[in-house]
Design a protein around this motif. Structure first.
Motif, PDB file in Angstrom:
ATOM      1  N   ASP A   1     -60.352 -76.051   9.095  1.00 33.16           N
ATOM      2  CA  ASP A   1     -61.705 -75.540   9.334  1.00 33.16           C
ATOM      3  C   ASP A   1     -61.781 -74.706  10.614  1.00 33.16           C
ATOM      4  O   ASP A   1     -62.617 -73.806  10.712  1.00 33.16           O
ATOM      5  CB  ASP A   1     -62.730 -76.685   9.363  1.00 33.16           C
ATOM      6  CG  ASP A   1     -63.262 -76.995   7.969  1.00 33.16           C
ATOM      7  OD1 ASP A   1     -62.810 -76.353   6.996  1.00 33.16           O
ATOM      8  OD2 ASP A   1     -64.136 -77.869   7.839  1.00 33.16           O
TER       9      ASP A   1
ATOM     10  N   HIS B   1     -57.506 -72.425   3.313  1.00 31.47           N
ATOM     11  CA  HIS B   1     -57.670 -73.686   2.588  1.00 31.47           C
ATOM     12  C   HIS B   1     -56.929 -73.790   1.255  1.00 31.47           C
ATOM     13  O   HIS B   1     -57.087 -74.788   0.568  1.00 31.47           O
ATOM     14  CB  HIS B   1     -59.154 -73.932   2.285  1.00 31.47           C
ATOM     15  CG  HIS B   1     -59.929 -74.571   3.395  1.00 31.47           C
ATOM     16  ND1 HIS B   1     -60.188 -73.924   4.570  1.00 31.47           N
ATOM     17  CD2 HIS B   1     -60.504 -75.794   3.508  1.00 31.47           C
ATOM     18  CE1 HIS B   1     -60.905 -74.717   5.358  1.00 31.47           C
ATOM     19  NE2 HIS B   1     -61.100 -75.866   4.744  1.00 31.47           N
TER      20      HIS B   1
ATOM     21  N   HIS C   1     -56.909 -82.698   5.254  1.00 27.79           N
ATOM     22  CA  HIS C   1     -58.109 -81.858   5.141  1.00 27.79           C
ATOM     23  C   HIS C   1     -58.209 -81.252   3.740  1.00 27.79           C
ATOM     24  O   HIS C   1     -59.284 -81.258   3.119  1.00 27.79           O
ATOM     25  CB  HIS C   1     -58.082 -80.752   6.203  1.00 27.79           C
ATOM     26  CG  HIS C   1     -59.382 -80.016   6.292  1.00 27.79           C
ATOM     27  ND1 HIS C   1     -60.305 -80.261   7.273  1.00 27.79           N
ATOM     28  CD2 HIS C   1     -59.934 -79.069   5.480  1.00 27.79           C
ATOM     29  CE1 HIS C   1     -61.366 -79.491   7.071  1.00 27.79           C
ATOM     30  NE2 HIS C   1     -61.159 -78.762   5.995  1.00 27.79           N
TER      31      HIS C   1
ATOM     32  N   HIS D   1     -63.361 -86.029   7.637  1.00 30.46           N
ATOM     33  CA  HIS D   1     -62.090 -85.396   8.011  1.00 30.46           C
ATOM     34  C   HIS D   1     -61.517 -86.075   9.258  1.00 30.46           C
ATOM     35  O   HIS D   1     -60.340 -86.427   9.310  1.00 30.46           O
ATOM     36  CB  HIS D   1     -62.294 -83.908   8.287  1.00 30.46           C
ATOM     37  CG  HIS D   1     -62.465 -83.093   7.044  1.00 30.46           C
ATOM     38  ND1 HIS D   1     -61.538 -83.093   6.035  1.00 30.46           N
ATOM     39  CD2 HIS D   1     -63.454 -82.261   6.656  1.00 30.46           C
ATOM     40  CE1 HIS D   1     -61.947 -82.285   5.065  1.00 30.46           C
ATOM     41  NE2 HIS D   1     -63.103 -81.778   5.415  1.00 30.46           N
TER      42      HIS D   1
ATOM     43  N   ASP E   1     -61.114 -82.126   1.001  1.00 31.02           N
ATOM     44  CA  ASP E   1     -61.948 -81.015   0.528  1.00 31.02           C
ATOM     45  C   ASP E   1     -61.905 -80.926  -0.997  1.00 31.02           C
ATOM     46  O   ASP E   1     -62.925 -80.672  -1.633  1.00 31.02           O
ATOM     47  CB  ASP E   1     -61.511 -79.682   1.161  1.00 31.02           C
ATOM     48  CG  ASP E   1     -62.203 -79.444   2.500  1.00 31.02           C
ATOM     49  OD1 ASP E   1     -63.004 -80.308   2.920  1.00 31.02           O
ATOM     50  OD2 ASP E   1     -61.943 -78.402   3.131  1.00 31.02           O
TER      51      ASP E   1
HETATM   52 ZN   LIG Z   1     -62.564 -77.473   4.996  1.00 31.70          ZN
END
Ligand SMILES: [Zn+2]
Length: 219
Positions: free
Chosen positions: A32, A65, A101, A5, A105
């Motif tokens: 995160d 997310h 991100h 990341h 992910d």
């Molecule tokens: Zn994440």
């Protein structure tokens, strides 16, 4: 992913040199950070199954997310950064840092990345499942870090070493060489935030020679 990341921040910095490195790195970890806070206040959940390695994390992360909220956070923070630094390209770079991100992910997670999130039932869950193949997962993340390092400054050996050290530490979370203490959900959340702050700060420090040289040579 973990170090991968932060590597996205260096990849973006390589393209938009006027964007500040620290905020870019923080941007890549923003989702995160939210996840950590949301778990601590009970909005999201992480259940770590045995053995406690990353592929066994069962994540419920619809508020931090999902595709929908990731786009919203990216646009909001990108817009804000554009105002603060009075630069459209810096704003775009910051927005992309936040959105990177989500992309990374989806590339690595099991199918636990919601499309809409926000507690919606029958949501579509995205994720390639790469993390369930530890060696492939580790090599992809390592390769991505090395690529970002080369784009950013292939001559900065301090930065290369830092990437390798952090990947070696992260390897334990991928492969589970040394058994880790079983953490509570909040403990895991706090540890995630702590990990990103420390790793981000170390990479930022390791990049100093490149940043200082750029400052000296800029008009
Ligand atoms: Zn994440």
């Amino acid at each position: 992913m973990f170090v991968g990341h932060l590597a996205a921040g260096f990849a973006l910095k390589a393209r938009v040199r006027e964007a500040p490195l620290g905020p870019l790195l923080a941007g890549t970890a923003f989702l995160d950070f939210l996840f950590g806070v949301f778990v601590m206040i009970g909005l999201e959940r992480v259940v770590v199954h045995d053995p406690p390695v990353f592929r066994n994390w069962e994540l419920h992360i619809g508020y931090s997310h999902s595709l929908l909220v990731s786009v919203l956070y990216s646009v909001a923070l990108g817009w804000l950064a554009g105002r603060v630094w009075r630069s459209t390209s810096v704003g775009v770079a910051l927005g992309l840092a936040v959105f990177s991100h989500f992309v990374l992910d989806v590339v690595s997670h099991r199918a636990d990345m919601p499309l809409v999130g926000l507690g919606m039932n029958h949501d579509v869950l995205l994720g390639t499942g790469l993390a369930t193949h530890p060696l492939a997962f580790f090599l992809v993340e390592l390769g991505w870090c090395l690529l970002a390092w080369r784009w950013y400054d292939g001559g900065n050996h301090r930065l290369l070493l830092m990437f390798l050290v952090l990947m070696a530490i992260w390897a334990n979370n991928v492969f589970g060489f040394v058994p880790q203490p079983a953490l509570s959900s909040s403990g895991q959340a706090a540890f995630t935030i702590f990990g990103f702050v420390i790793a981000g700060a170390l990479l930022w420090w390791a990049a100093r020679p490149t940043e200082e040289r750029a400052l000296r040579t800029s008009p």
